[in-house]
Design a protein around this motif. Structure first.
Motif: not given
Length: 326
Positions: A90-98, A100-107, A111-113, A143-145
Motif C-alpha cells: 500500500t502507499p502507507l507501507e511503501y512510504l514507510r519503507f522508503v 526508513q531507508a532514508k534514515g527516518l524513524k519513529g514520530a 509525521a513526514q509520511i 512524488i511522495a517518496q
C-alpha cells in the motif's frame, strides 16, 4: 544550489553527454527539454548519483555527488521516469519503507509520511494496493517518496508521461506547489507544460546544452526582427505598388488572399524594424488603403525547440535512444 561542471558520459565509443556545464539556483522550477536520445535521462541519473560519469563533477549545495554521496543525496528527491514502486504494498507501507531507508524513524517518520500524503493528495489511497491505483495516483506516490526527508532539490523525469489530461493538470499544479518550497527540475516532452510551469528552461541536444534561459527570453532570441506580416484590404498588385515606396524591404510575398483580404509577408534589412513599420503604415495611409493588421513574426516554444535541438539523420540513431533510457 547545483553545479554541473564539464560532465561527460561515454558508452564505449558513443558519447551520450558531452562536456555539459550549468548552474541551478535555489528556489526555481527548471524545465529540461530535449529530443529522444539527447541525454536528458542520462544527465538526471548522474545528477542524482544513480549513474557514474566518465568525466566532470556534480555538486549539490557544495557536496560532490561522487566524493560525498551521502551528504549530496540527502539533499535530492528523485522520481525516475518509471516510478520505483512495490505494487504489492500500500502507499502507507511503501512510504514507510522508503522513509526508513532514508534514515527516518519513529514520530518523525510518521509525521513526514502524513505531510507528503497530504501534499500529494493520496491520503484516501493510503491503504489500497499500489497495483490497484491509477497511473496518476502511482505518479503521486512516486512524488511522495521523493519528498520524504525534506530534500532541497526535487528531480522529476517525465512526471506526466502516460497521464490523461485531467491527471496532467493535477501533476502540473503539484509541481507549481512544490516550487514554492523546493528547487524543482523536471523533464517533459510537452512544451506548453514547460512554458507554463517553469521559471527557466534548459534545452539539450546530442548531449550538449544548447539553451538555458527564461521562456520569454528564449522567444526573443528567435524573434525575427527582419520579418513583418501585413493584412490589408488592398489587392495584391496595389499592396505591392504601395510597398515599393518603402525603403529597406528586401522581399515582399503574398501569402494569402481571400474575400478581398490580402496577407503579405515582408523581409527587411533595416536594424530598426519599427522605423520600417511606421513607413509602411503611412504609405498605406497616403494610398487611402486600410492596413488591417501588422505584426512581427514571433517564434513559438515549439519553433525554438526545433531550431535549437535539430539533429541530422546520421547523428540520430537508435543507439542514442537506447542510451537515453538508461
Amino acid at each position: 544550489m547545483i553545479t554541473v561542471e564539464h560532465l561527460t558520459k561515454c558508452y564505449g565509443d558513443f558519447m551520450a553527454v558531452k562536456d555539459l556545464s550549468f548552474e541551478i539556483e535555489e528556489g526555481h522550477v527548471y524545465g529540461f527539454l530535449g529530443p529522444n536520445g539527447a541525454g536528458k535521462s542520462t544527465t538526471m541519473n548522474i545528477m542524482t548519483g544513480c549513474l557514474s560519469a566518465t568525466e566532470g563533477h556534480v555538486r549539490i549545495d557544495g557536496h560532490d555527488i561522487f566524493e560525498e554521496p551521502k551528504k549530496a543525496k540527502k539533499l535530492i528527491g528523485y522520481l525516475p521516469e518509471q516510478p520505483p514502486l512495490y505494487l504489492n504494498e500500500t502507499p502507507l507501507e511503501y512510504l514507510r519503507f522508503v522513509g526508513q531507508a532514508k534514515g527516518l524513524k519513529g514520530a518523525e517518520l510518521e509525521a513526514q509520511i502524513r505531510e507528503v500524503m497530504e501534499l500529494t493528495r493520496i491520503e484516501d489511497m493510503r491503504n489500497r494496493s499500489i497495483a490497484a491505483l491509477s497511473k496518476g495516483y502511482r505518479q503521486r506516490v512516486g512524488i511522495a517518496q521523493a519528498l520524504l526527508g525534506r530534500p532541497k532539490v526535487i528531480i522529476l523525469d517525465e512526471p506526466t508521461v502516460g497521464l490523461d489530461p485531467i491527471q496532467i493538470i493535477e501533476i502540473r499544479d503539484l509541481i507549481r506547489q512544490l516550487g514554492q518550497d523546493h528547487t524543482v527540475i523536471f523533464s517533459s516532452h510537452i512544451l506548453s507544460e514547460v512554458q507554463t510551469i517553469c521559471d527557466q528552461i534548459m534545452m539539450i541536444a546530442q548531449g550538449q546544452l544548447v539553451a538555458f534561459d527564461q521562456p520569454e527570453n528564449l522567444e526573443k532570441r528567435l524573434l525575427s526582427p527582419n520579418e513583418i506580416t501585413l493584412v490589408s484590404d488592398a489587392r495584391p498588385d496595389q499592396a505591392a505598388e504601395i510597398l515599393a515606396q518603402v525603403e529597406h524591404l528586401t522581399q515582399v510575398d503574398v501569402s494569402g488572399e481571400e474575400s478581398g483580404i490580402t496577407t503579405l509577408h515582408l523581409k527587411t534589412d533595416a536594424q530598426d524594424i519599427h522605423t520600417v513599420s511606421r513607413a509602411i503604415f503611412f504609405a498605406f495611409a497616403r494610398a487611402d488603403q486600410a492596413l488591417l493588421e501588422m505584426s512581427l513574426k514571433k517564434a513559438s516554444l515549439e519553433d525554438i525547440f526545433l531550431e535549437l535541438t535539430e539533429q541530422s539523420p546520421a547523428e540520430e540513431t537508435a543507439g542514442e535512444q537506447e542510451v537515453d533510457a538508461l
